[in-house]
Design a protein around this motif. Structure first.
Motif, PDB file in Angstrom:
ATOM      1  N   ALA A  30     -12.026  40.054 102.171  1.00 49.98           N
ATOM      2  CA  ALA A  30     -12.761  41.277 101.854  1.00 49.98           C
ATOM      3  C   ALA A  30     -11.958  42.207 100.941  1.00 49.98           C
ATOM      4  O   ALA A  30     -12.542  42.895 100.097  1.00 49.98           O
ATOM      5  CB  ALA A  30     -13.134  42.020 103.137  1.00 49.98           C
ATOM      6  N   ALA A  31     -10.654  42.223 101.091  1.00 51.35           N
ATOM      7  CA  ALA A  31      -9.830  43.143 100.297  1.00 51.35           C
ATOM      8  C   ALA A  31     -10.059  42.982  98.793  1.00 51.35           C
ATOM      9  O   ALA A  31     -10.340  43.962  98.103  1.00 51.35           O
ATOM     10  CB  ALA A  31      -8.354  42.987 100.661  1.00 51.35           C
ATOM     11  N   MET A 127       6.281  47.977  94.308  1.00 50.85           N
ATOM     12  CA  MET A 127       6.560  48.697  93.060  1.00 50.85           C
ATOM     13  C   MET A 127       5.533  49.798  92.781  1.00 50.85           C
ATOM     14  O   MET A 127       5.797  50.703  91.999  1.00 50.85           O
ATOM     15  CB  MET A 127       6.582  47.717  91.883  1.00 50.85           C
ATOM     16  CG  MET A 127       7.698  46.695  91.941  1.00 50.85           C
ATOM     17  SD  MET A 127       9.322  47.440  91.856  1.00 50.85           S
ATOM     18  CE  MET A 127       9.290  48.137  90.226  1.00 50.85           C
ATOM     19  N   ALA A 128       4.381  49.719  93.409  1.00 46.32           N
ATOM     20  CA  ALA A 128       3.299  50.662  93.121  1.00 46.32           C
ATOM     21  C   ALA A 128       3.679  52.129  93.350  1.00 46.32           C
ATOM     22  O   ALA A 128       3.340  52.974  92.519  1.00 46.32           O
ATOM     23  CB  ALA A 128       2.054  50.294  93.930  1.00 46.32           C
ATOM     24  N   PRO A 129       4.365  52.484  94.431  1.00 44.08           N
ATOM     25  CA  PRO A 129       4.732  53.902  94.584  1.00 44.08           C
ATOM     26  C   PRO A 129       5.649  54.400  93.467  1.00 44.08           C
ATOM     27  O   PRO A 129       5.543  55.559  93.046  1.00 44.08           O
ATOM     28  CB  PRO A 129       5.458  53.951  95.940  1.00 44.08           C
ATOM     29  CG  PRO A 129       5.001  52.749  96.670  1.00 44.08           C
ATOM     30  CD  PRO A 129       4.714  51.709  95.620  1.00 44.08           C
ATOM     31  N   ILE A 130       6.507  53.523  92.970  1.00 41.24           N
ATOM     32  CA  ILE A 130       7.397  53.907  91.868  1.00 41.24           C
ATOM     33  C   ILE A 130       6.574  54.163  90.611  1.00 41.24           C
ATOM     34  O   ILE A 130       6.765  55.164  89.915  1.00 41.24           O
ATOM     35  CB  ILE A 130       8.456  52.814  91.630  1.00 41.24           C
ATOM     36  CG1 ILE A 130       9.327  52.670  92.873  1.00 41.24           C
ATOM     37  CG2 ILE A 130       9.287  53.100  90.392  1.00 41.24           C
ATOM     38  CD1 ILE A 130      10.181  51.426  92.899  1.00 41.24           C
ATOM     39  N   VAL A 131       5.651  53.269  90.333  1.00 43.96           N
ATOM     40  CA  VAL A 131       4.776  53.435  89.166  1.00 43.96           C
ATOM     41  C   VAL A 131       3.938  54.701  89.302  1.00 43.96           C
ATOM     42  O   VAL A 131       3.810  55.482  88.352  1.00 43.96           O
ATOM     43  CB  VAL A 131       3.863  52.198  88.985  1.00 43.96           C
ATOM     44  CG1 VAL A 131       2.815  52.441  87.915  1.00 43.96           C
ATOM     45  CG2 VAL A 131       4.694  50.975  88.667  1.00 43.96           C
ATOM     46  N   GLY A 151      -5.122  51.534  95.805  1.00 46.87           N
ATOM     47  CA  GLY A 151      -4.729  50.136  95.647  1.00 46.87           C
ATOM     48  C   GLY A 151      -3.683  49.706  96.659  1.00 46.87           C
ATOM     49  O   GLY A 151      -3.718  48.569  97.153  1.00 46.87           O
ATOM     50  N   ILE A 152      -2.758  50.590  97.003  1.00 44.81           N
ATOM     51  CA  ILE A 152      -1.724  50.254  97.985  1.00 44.81           C
ATOM     52  C   ILE A 152      -2.370  49.930  99.328  1.00 44.81           C
ATOM     53  O   ILE A 152      -1.987  48.963  99.993  1.00 44.81           O
ATOM     54  CB  ILE A 152      -0.700  51.401  98.112  1.00 44.81           C
ATOM     55  CG1 ILE A 152       0.149  51.481  96.840  1.00 44.81           C
ATOM     56  CG2 ILE A 152       0.185  51.202  99.344  1.00 44.81           C
ATOM     57  CD1 ILE A 152       1.040  52.710  96.761  1.00 44.81           C
ATOM     58  N   ALA A 156      -2.264  46.297 100.989  1.00 43.79           N
ATOM     59  CA  ALA A 156      -1.626  46.142 102.310  1.00 43.79           C
ATOM     60  C   ALA A 156      -2.507  45.299 103.227  1.00 43.79           C
ATOM     61  O   ALA A 156      -2.012  44.399 103.925  1.00 43.79           O
ATOM     62  CB  ALA A 156      -1.341  47.504 102.926  1.00 43.79           C
ATOM     63  N   VAL A 157      -3.802  45.561 103.212  1.00 40.57           N
ATOM     64  CA  VAL A 157      -4.739  44.773 104.013  1.00 40.57           C
ATOM     65  C   VAL A 157      -4.738  43.323 103.519  1.00 40.57           C
ATOM     66  O   VAL A 157      -4.686  42.377 104.315  1.00 40.57           O
ATOM     67  CB  VAL A 157      -6.163  45.374 103.941  1.00 40.57           C
ATOM     68  CG1 VAL A 157      -7.202  44.439 104.547  1.00 40.57           C
ATOM     69  CG2 VAL A 157      -6.197  46.741 104.604  1.00 40.57           C
ATOM     70  N   TRP A 158      -4.800  43.158 102.225  1.00 42.31           N
ATOM     71  CA  TRP A 158      -4.828  41.845 101.595  1.00 42.31           C
ATOM     72  C   TRP A 158      -3.576  41.037 101.972  1.00 42.31           C
ATOM     73  O   TRP A 158      -3.660  39.881 102.387  1.00 42.31           O
ATOM     74  CB  TRP A 158      -4.889  42.054 100.095  1.00 42.31           C
ATOM     75  CG  TRP A 158      -5.317  40.927  99.229  1.00 42.31           C
ATOM     76  CD1 TRP A 158      -5.489  39.611  99.564  1.00 42.31           C
ATOM     77  CD2 TRP A 158      -5.620  41.011  97.843  1.00 42.31           C
ATOM     78  NE1 TRP A 158      -5.878  38.884  98.462  1.00 42.31           N
ATOM     79  CE2 TRP A 158      -5.965  39.723  97.406  1.00 42.31           C
ATOM     80  CE3 TRP A 158      -5.628  42.048  96.922  1.00 42.31           C
ATOM     81  CZ2 TRP A 158      -6.317  39.450  96.087  1.00 42.31           C
ATOM     82  CZ3 TRP A 158      -5.984  41.780  95.616  1.00 42.31           C
ATOM     83  CH2 TRP A 158      -6.330  40.498  95.204  1.00 42.31           C
ATOM     84  N   ILE A 159      -2.404  41.661 101.840  1.00 46.87           N
ATOM     85  CA  ILE A 159      -1.130  40.997 102.110  1.00 46.87           C
ATOM     86  C   ILE A 159      -1.035  40.583 103.576  1.00 46.87           C
ATOM     87  O   ILE A 159      -0.715  39.429 103.886  1.00 46.87           O
ATOM     88  CB  ILE A 159       0.045  41.928 101.751  1.00 46.87           C
ATOM     89  CG1 ILE A 159       0.087  42.170 100.248  1.00 46.87           C
ATOM     90  CG2 ILE A 159       1.369  41.356 102.247  1.00 46.87           C
ATOM     91  CD1 ILE A 159       0.900  43.388  99.844  1.00 46.87           C
ATOM     92  N   CYS A 160      -1.284  41.521 104.461  1.00 50.18           N
ATOM     93  CA  CYS A 160      -1.158  41.232 105.898  1.00 50.18           C
ATOM     94  C   CYS A 160      -2.138  40.147 106.335  1.00 50.18           C
ATOM     95  O   CYS A 160      -1.758  39.199 107.039  1.00 50.18           O
ATOM     96  CB  CYS A 160      -1.380  42.498 106.720  1.00 50.18           C
ATOM     97  SG  CYS A 160      -0.062  43.701 106.518  1.00 50.18           S
TER      98      CYS A 160
END
Length: 178
Positions: A30-31, A127-131, A151-152, A156-160
């Protein structure tokens, strides 16, 4: 469960996935399809939603549109992968598929991409928070930095979900110790 005509020797010895792995796989599917593709599809159609229209239009014309269409198409593949990790067709290719139907799916064919994708998405998301911090008030930023924050969460849902489903599949399909 496999239909009686889809059974091949040894395929029924793989235990069904635990409920948590099934839910994780569905969330991982779903993510990209619900959380990622819709906004990127809007952009692919040339609509600068949550974007600076003056900067978006030249970027879109200079290959951004093609990039977004490709990204949307590629986002469907991990959704199919996530489902394959918990569905019977992730163990045995359905007989309706020409040439390969009825054959076992090589376990590494799903484990390697699942592991690499969840690891790669994790690195990308880290890397997203840095960007986001670097582009928050940057005058050349095309997209709102809030899209990175959204997107983060989606990633996060997608990764987990993908990591849990891949781990479950790897454990369930592991050959018995001799």
């Amino acid at each position: 469960m496999l239909a009686p005509d889809d059974r091949i020797p040894g395929a029924d010895v793989v235990p069904p996935p635990p409920r948590r792995a099934v839910w994780a796989a569905y969330w991982a599917a779903a993510a990209p399809t619900v959380g990622f593709i819709p906004l990127h599809l809007v952009w692919a159609l040339g609509i600068p939603l949550f974007a600076d229209a003056d900067l978006f239009d030249p970027w879109y014309t200079d290959g951004g549109g093609t990039y977004l269409w490709t990204l949307n198409a590629l986002a469907l593949l991990p959704a199919v992968l996530a489902l394959a990790l918990v569905r019977p067709w992730g163990l045995v290719i359905p007989r309706s598929v020409p040439v390969f139907g009825g054959h076992r799916v090589p376990r590494l064919l799903l484990i390697v991409p699942g592991t690499l994708l969840s690891t790669g998405l994790f690195a990308y998301t880290a890397m997203a928070p840095i960007v986001a911090a670097r582009t928050w008030d940057h005058p050349g930023a095309i997209f709102s930095p809030w899209t990175v924050v959204f997107g983060i969460v989606v990633f996060a849902v997608w990764i987990c979900g993908l990591a849990i489903a891949t781990h479950s599949y790897a454990r369930r399909t592991r050959p018995p110790a001799s």
